[in-house]
Write an enzyme that holds these catalytic residues in place. Structure first.
Site, PDB file in Angstrom:
ATOM      1  N   HIS A  47       0.848  -1.489  -0.074  1.00 14.26           N
ATOM      2  CA  HIS A  47      -0.192  -0.067   0.013  1.00 14.26           C
ATOM      3  C   HIS A  47       0.894   1.146   0.168  1.00 14.26           C
ATOM      4  CE1 HIS A  47      -3.714  -1.878   1.232  1.00 14.26           C
ATOM      5  NE2 HIS A  47      -3.148  -3.013   1.049  1.00 14.26           N
TER       6      HIS A  47
ATOM      7  N   ASP B 162      -7.168   4.049   3.311  1.00 13.67           N
ATOM      8  CA  ASP B 162      -7.938   2.703   3.068  1.00 13.67           C
ATOM      9  C   ASP B 162      -8.464   2.193   4.338  1.00 13.67           C
ATOM     10  OD1 ASP B 162      -5.425   1.895   3.793  1.00 13.67           O
ATOM     11  OD2 ASP B 162      -5.032   1.597   1.717  1.00 13.67           O
TER      12      ASP B 162
ATOM     13  N   SER C 257       5.328 -10.029  -0.698  1.00 14.00           N
ATOM     14  CA  SER C 257       5.931 -10.473   0.792  1.00 14.00           C
ATOM     15  C   SER C 257       4.987 -10.822   1.840  1.00 14.00           C
ATOM     16  CB  SER C 257       6.735  -9.334   1.137  1.00 14.00           C
ATOM     17  OG  SER C 257       6.130  -8.160   1.227  1.00 14.00           O
TER      18      SER C 257
ATOM     19  N   TRP D 149      13.806 -10.839  -1.645  1.00 16.50           N
ATOM     20  CA  TRP D 149      13.146  -9.562  -2.518  1.00 16.50           C
ATOM     21  C   TRP D 149      13.999  -9.866  -3.849  1.00 16.50           C
ATOM     22  CZ3 TRP D 149      15.938  -6.019  -5.109  1.00 16.50           C
ATOM     23  CH2 TRP D 149      15.137  -5.048  -5.976  1.00 16.50           C
ATOM     24  N   VAL D 150      13.119  -9.606  -5.061  1.00 16.21           N
ATOM     25  CA  VAL D 150      13.679  -9.619  -6.327  1.00 16.21           C
ATOM     26  C   VAL D 150      13.325  -8.130  -7.027  1.00 16.21           C
ATOM     27  CG1 VAL D 150      13.435 -12.272  -6.549  1.00 16.21           C
ATOM     28  CG2 VAL D 150      11.665 -10.375  -7.228  1.00 16.21           C
TER      29      VAL D 150
ATOM     30  N   GLU E 122      -2.231 -14.315 -16.092  1.00 10.69           N
ATOM     31  CA  GLU E 122      -3.078 -13.399 -17.262  1.00 10.69           C
ATOM     32  C   GLU E 122      -4.642 -13.666 -16.949  1.00 10.69           C
ATOM     33  OE1 GLU E 122      -1.804 -11.012 -19.524  1.00 10.69           O
ATOM     34  OE2 GLU E 122      -0.013 -11.440 -18.290  1.00 10.69           O
TER      35      GLU E 122
END
Length: 362
Positions: free
Chosen positions: A18, A115, A209, A267-268, A291
């Site tokens: 977010h 939110d 994550s 992480w990537v 997709e």
């Protein structure tokens, strides 16, 4: 009040999924000369400062997240908390109400984007400030002055029209607010491995994550990628009960896969990976869909290895009608989204809608 330049406040849910979209929108608004006051967990600040492209106009206001019994010590964001404890993190966020009220009372922004903070409208009404909601939560939507959604009519027009009709209030669209293309180069270890495969042949899977699978589901998915026969790069957190990805893999998996697959537990650089020519259509798999292809599930709700393998093959097969349809559809939307003028027009239209909202409330 000079409505040609806005002062907006951002108060997102305590999760990087977010924080980052809110900051992208903040950058787009600041790019047009609008001022942004961004409220966030103090511990998240170091990771976000480098993504602030307009520090002269975007100012961070760190919040001290109070401890709630049952949360790990020092927990401030969803990354620090297992998913079953997120309700407690919501309680911790609710306990920042006094801090938030003090900040907003001093700042008196024109509009507040939020939110999960359902109590924001009770504060903004006292200040004469508009609460636009940046999210889709029912309770907040009922209390807000307008609803803002990160999408466009071309993608979700019917959904947005439904929201406007259901809640009898304006629905403002920001456009997709895509991340800027980074100037950085992909790290050699990723680049070298990806170039081992043909263009458009690597399947990339990322859950984010915040999603942690059960070990059984994790292993079933890994077997599905193995069955597909395609090279794959999977970025997932270790499943429940496992401290590393390696210990969670199915027995004999590494030996059978060899160099064809890479399962990464950290992480990537996702944006750079999706740009790589070896990645299939820049296509990634998310929790339920590849997709537009629904992944089959068993009676227990789990994604089975056969269903996942079938879905991957149907999308990646260049010879099939479905595979070509997905590829052509992706190219069409990529051409639309990559046009800077198109994205700028969406943001400009969104700002005009915000200004009209303020004028109509006078």
């Amino acid at each position: 009040m000079d409505t040609s330049k806005l002062h907006v406040a951002m108060f997102p849910w305590l999760a990087f999924g977010h924080f980052i979209p809110y900051l992208r929108l903040s950058n787009k608004l600041a790019e047009r000369g609008h001022k942004v006051s961004y409220l966030l967990a103090k511990g998240a600040l170091p990771k976000l400062q480098q993504l602030n492209h307009h520090p002269d106009l975007i100012h961070f206001f760190p919040l001290v997240i109070p401890h709630v019994d049952g949360l790990p010590s020092g927990a401030e964001t969803a990354s620090d908390v297992p998913f079953p404890l997120h309700d407690l993190l919501i309680s911790a966020m609710d306990n920042t109400k006094d801090q938030v009220e003090t900040i907003l009372t001093n700042l008196k922004p024109d509009i507040v984007f939020f939110d999960f903070g359902q109590w924001i409208p009770s504060i903004t009404r006292q200040l004469g400030t508009k609460g636009s909601l940046y999210g889709r939560l029912t309770g907040s939507m009922k209390e807000s002055d307008a609803i803002a959604v990160r999408t466009c009519h071309e993608i979700e027009g019917s959904f947005c029209d439904y929201l406007a009709q259901q809640y009898s209030k304006p629905v403002l669209l920001t456009g997709p607010v895509l991340p800027e293309t980074p100037d950085a180069q992909l790290e050699e270890k990723w680049d070298k491995w990806l170039y081992k495969f043909d263009p458009g042949s690597v399947v990339y899977c990322a859950f984010g994550s915040q999603i942690t699978l059960q070990k059984e589901q994790f292993q079933e998915m890994m077997l599905g990628f193995e069955l597909s026969g395609f090279p794959f790069l999977v970025a997932l957190t270790p499943p429940h009960g496992c401290s590393t990805i390696g210990e969670a893999l199915p027995e004999g998996f590494k030996g059978r896969i060899g160099e064809r697959g890479w399962v990464h537990g950290g992480w990537v650089p996702q944006t750079l990976i999706l740009k790589h020519p070896s990645v299939g259509y820049g296509c990634k798999i998310n929790g339920r869909r590849i997709e537009a292809i629904e992944v089959g599930r068993g009676l227990d709700g789990m994604i089975g290895k056969e269903g996942l393998s079938k879905a991957i093959k149907s999308v990646m097969d260049n010879e099939s009608e479905l595979g070509n349809s997905v590829k052509n559809n992706h190219v069409k939307w990529k051409n639309i989204f990559s046009g800077k003028n198109w994205q700028d027009e969406k943001i400009d239209g969104f700002v005009q809608d915000l200004q009209f909202l303020l004028e109509s409330g006078k």
